[in-house]
Motif scaffolding. Structure first.
Motif, PDB file in Angstrom:
ATOM      1  N   UNK A 286      39.089  57.226 122.126  1.00 17.93           N
ATOM      2  CA  UNK A 286      37.797  57.897 122.186  1.00 17.93           C
ATOM      3  C   UNK A 286      36.831  57.305 121.178  1.00 17.93           C
ATOM      4  N   UNK A 287      35.556  57.686 121.308  1.00 20.68           N
ATOM      5  CA  UNK A 287      34.558  57.360 120.296  1.00 20.68           C
ATOM      6  C   UNK A 287      34.616  58.426 119.215  1.00 20.68           C
TER       7      UNK A 287
ATOM      8  N   UNK B 264      33.605  64.284 117.128  1.00 22.14           N
ATOM      9  CA  UNK B 264      32.435  64.387 116.247  1.00 22.14           C
ATOM     10  C   UNK B 264      32.795  65.186 114.998  1.00 22.14           C
ATOM     11  N   UNK B 265      32.251  64.774 113.864  1.00 24.30           N
ATOM     12  CA  UNK B 265      32.420  65.511 112.616  1.00 24.30           C
ATOM     13  C   UNK B 265      31.095  65.602 111.872  1.00 24.30           C
TER      14      UNK B 265
ATOM     15  N   UNK C 102      41.812  57.260 116.041  1.00 25.29           N
ATOM     16  CA  UNK C 102      41.931  56.027 116.817  1.00 25.29           C
ATOM     17  C   UNK C 102      40.695  55.841 117.685  1.00 25.29           C
ATOM     18  N   UNK C 103      40.327  54.589 117.907  1.00 26.75           N
ATOM     19  CA  UNK C 103      39.170  54.295 118.732  1.00 26.75           C
ATOM     20  C   UNK C 103      38.003  53.789 117.905  1.00 26.75           C
TER      21      UNK C 103
ATOM     22  N   UNK D 261      24.470  53.935 121.277  1.00 27.31           N
ATOM     23  CA  UNK D 261      25.172  52.861 120.570  1.00 27.31           C
ATOM     24  C   UNK D 261      26.597  53.246 120.193  1.00 27.31           C
ATOM     25  N   UNK D 262      26.810  54.512 119.805  1.00 26.94           N
ATOM     26  CA  UNK D 262      28.115  54.885 119.251  1.00 26.94           C
ATOM     27  C   UNK D 262      29.063  55.503 120.265  1.00 26.94           C
ATOM     28  N   UNK D 263      28.542  56.050 121.357  1.00 26.13           N
ATOM     29  CA  UNK D 263      29.415  56.712 122.323  1.00 26.13           C
ATOM     30  C   UNK D 263      29.979  55.684 123.286  1.00 26.13           C
ATOM     31  N   UNK D 264      31.286  55.584 123.279  1.00 26.64           N
ATOM     32  CA  UNK D 264      31.970  54.648 124.162  1.00 26.64           C
ATOM     33  C   UNK D 264      31.860  55.141 125.594  1.00 26.64           C
TER      34      UNK D 264
END
Length: 424
Positions: free
Chosen positions: A29-30, A72-73, A133-134, A213-216
């Motif tokens: 995951x992203x 997300x954090x 991971x990811x 840009x950040x979300x796969x």
């Protein structure tokens, strides 16, 4: 020298290892950790509101638009009224997106006269991302430069090359040239991009670009509609259109429920997906709808909203909200029904609430070859099966539907998300 059988076994093991590695990478995951500046300067005016208020408003929009499978954090600094550079808090660890929980923590923040420990906050963020991971990214949202003698650009460079491979993006809120130079250097060293935001609209645009840009991208997602424009895309076809009772606005497709059943060919504004579908797929819908008391004692004379797999008025599969009969206290239910060749088949229903008024629902139908299974998300966030139908020759189009019986009161439904994912 290895025997032929041993060499063969060794080759198979190597192939299995490589395949498992490729598969795990494909499924990774992203992961995004937002670092939000809550120091005193965030109380400064930012157009018609403060910087903090603008950040809260835009954050809410961003969280609702992120894919539900992204991790997300949230990390915050400067939110205590002292200059202690060690006051950095991970309010939400990196985990599968829980937009409501993160937004609740963001809403609690008020700017305080705290420090701006950017370098230390990035190091703490790296620890939070270490075990996931990811793809990994830090998104720093700040209106000032480092005040704790750290070197955030050097930290960003180390994070980029340390094996955990974190990309750092930075958004500068109404910053001066000197502050901008430092913040931009952080993004450059971290392999990311710097965004200047001098008003709320620019902040919104910056975070939208960062999201891309950040979300796969999940290659299995066929269609993802968040209703963020003013019009429906060309992937939709409206069956029985009634423009006066439907609008795309504020991130929702809002429908006023009109009388008429799909089985009569009279249901208005059936919004159907027109693209190609694989043999096996999932349709996910998130919406809020209003269930109110109604004058009839018959359970079917009510408001119904949800998803329909549609192949004309004589053939469809329907998953919608409804209500139970009067002897059950008129509970709110989710009903899963099949209408084939002009006849209703025995269906399924599950009680989801006993309260009236507006409520949010998440539902989905999974089609695996000839089997259609319905699910809903319960209060604990778990997917619960409702029932399943088999249809050997159904050629259905997934669609959004909201209608009411003639005697039921007119209410509205706000459709928030519609996603089709391949299961092949």
């Amino acid at each position: 020298m290895m025997s032929k059988h041993v060499r063969c076994l060794f080759s198979v093991l190597v192939m299995l290892f490589v395949c498992s590695l490729v598969f795990s990478q494909a499924q990774a995951a992203s992961n995004v950790l937002f670092i939000l500046d809550a120091s005193g300067s965030m109380a400064q005016k930012f157009g018609d509101r403060t910087k903090m208020q603008a950040a809260k408003d835009v954050f809410k929009s961003l969280l609702s638009d992120l894919p539900r499978d992204v991790n997300v954090g949230l990390e915050v600094y400067g939110h205590h009224g002292n200059k202690d550079c060690s006051v950095i808090e991970v309010m939400d660890p990196v985990a599968q997106l829980d937009a409501a929980a993160i937004q609740a923590n963001v809403d609690k923040l008020t700017p305080q006269k705290g420090a701006t420990p950017i370098a230390a906050s990035m190091e703490k963020a790296a620890e939070a991302l270490k075990s996931v991971h990811g793809d990994k990214a830090i998104v720093l949202i700040s209106d000032g430069k480092e005040t704790c003698d750290g070197d955030p650009a050097t930290v960003a460079k180390k994070l980029r090359s340390k094996g955990i491979n974190i990309t750092t993006h930075v958004v500068g809120l109404g910053v001066k040239d000197e502050e901008k130079a430092q913040l931009a250097s952080i993004a450059m060293a971290g392999g990311g991009k710097y965004y200047s935001a001098n008003n709320a609209e620019q902040l919104k645009q910056s975070l939208a670009e960062i999201k891309e840009a950040v979300v796969k991208k999940d290659s299995r997602i066929i269609f993802d509609e968040g209703f963020n424009g003013e019009f429906l895309s060309d992937k939709w076809n409206i069956i029985n259109p009634d423009e006066d009772n439907m609008i795309v606005e504020d991130g929702y497709l809002t429908v006023l429920l009109q009388p008429g059943w799909p089985s009569e060919g009279k249901a208005k504004n059936i919004v159907a997906f027109t693209g190609r579908l694989p043999r096996s797929y999932e349709v996910y819908v998130k919406f809020e709808t209003e269930m109110v008391d109604f004058p009839s004692f018959r359970a079917w004379e009510t408001q119904r909203s949800g998803v329909i797999l549609y192949s004309g008025k004589d053939n469809f599969i329907l998953l919608t909200t409804t209500t139970g009969p009067v002897n059950e206290g008129h509970p709110v239910k989710l009903a899963f029904d099949k209408y084939k060749k002009g006849k209703w088949l025995p269906g399924y229903a599950v009680v989801v609430s006993r309260k009236r008024g507006m409520a949010t629902y998440e539902i989905k139908i999974q089609k695996k070859k000839h089997t259609y299974t319905a699910f809903f998300k319960d209060a604990k966030g778990n997917w619960v099966s409702i029932g399943a139908f088999t249809d050997l020759r159904g050629k259905y189009k997934p669609a959004i539907v909201a209608f009411r019986a003639p005697n039921a009161r007119e209410t509205k439904t706000n459709f928030d998300r519609f996603v089709i994912t391949s299961l092949e």
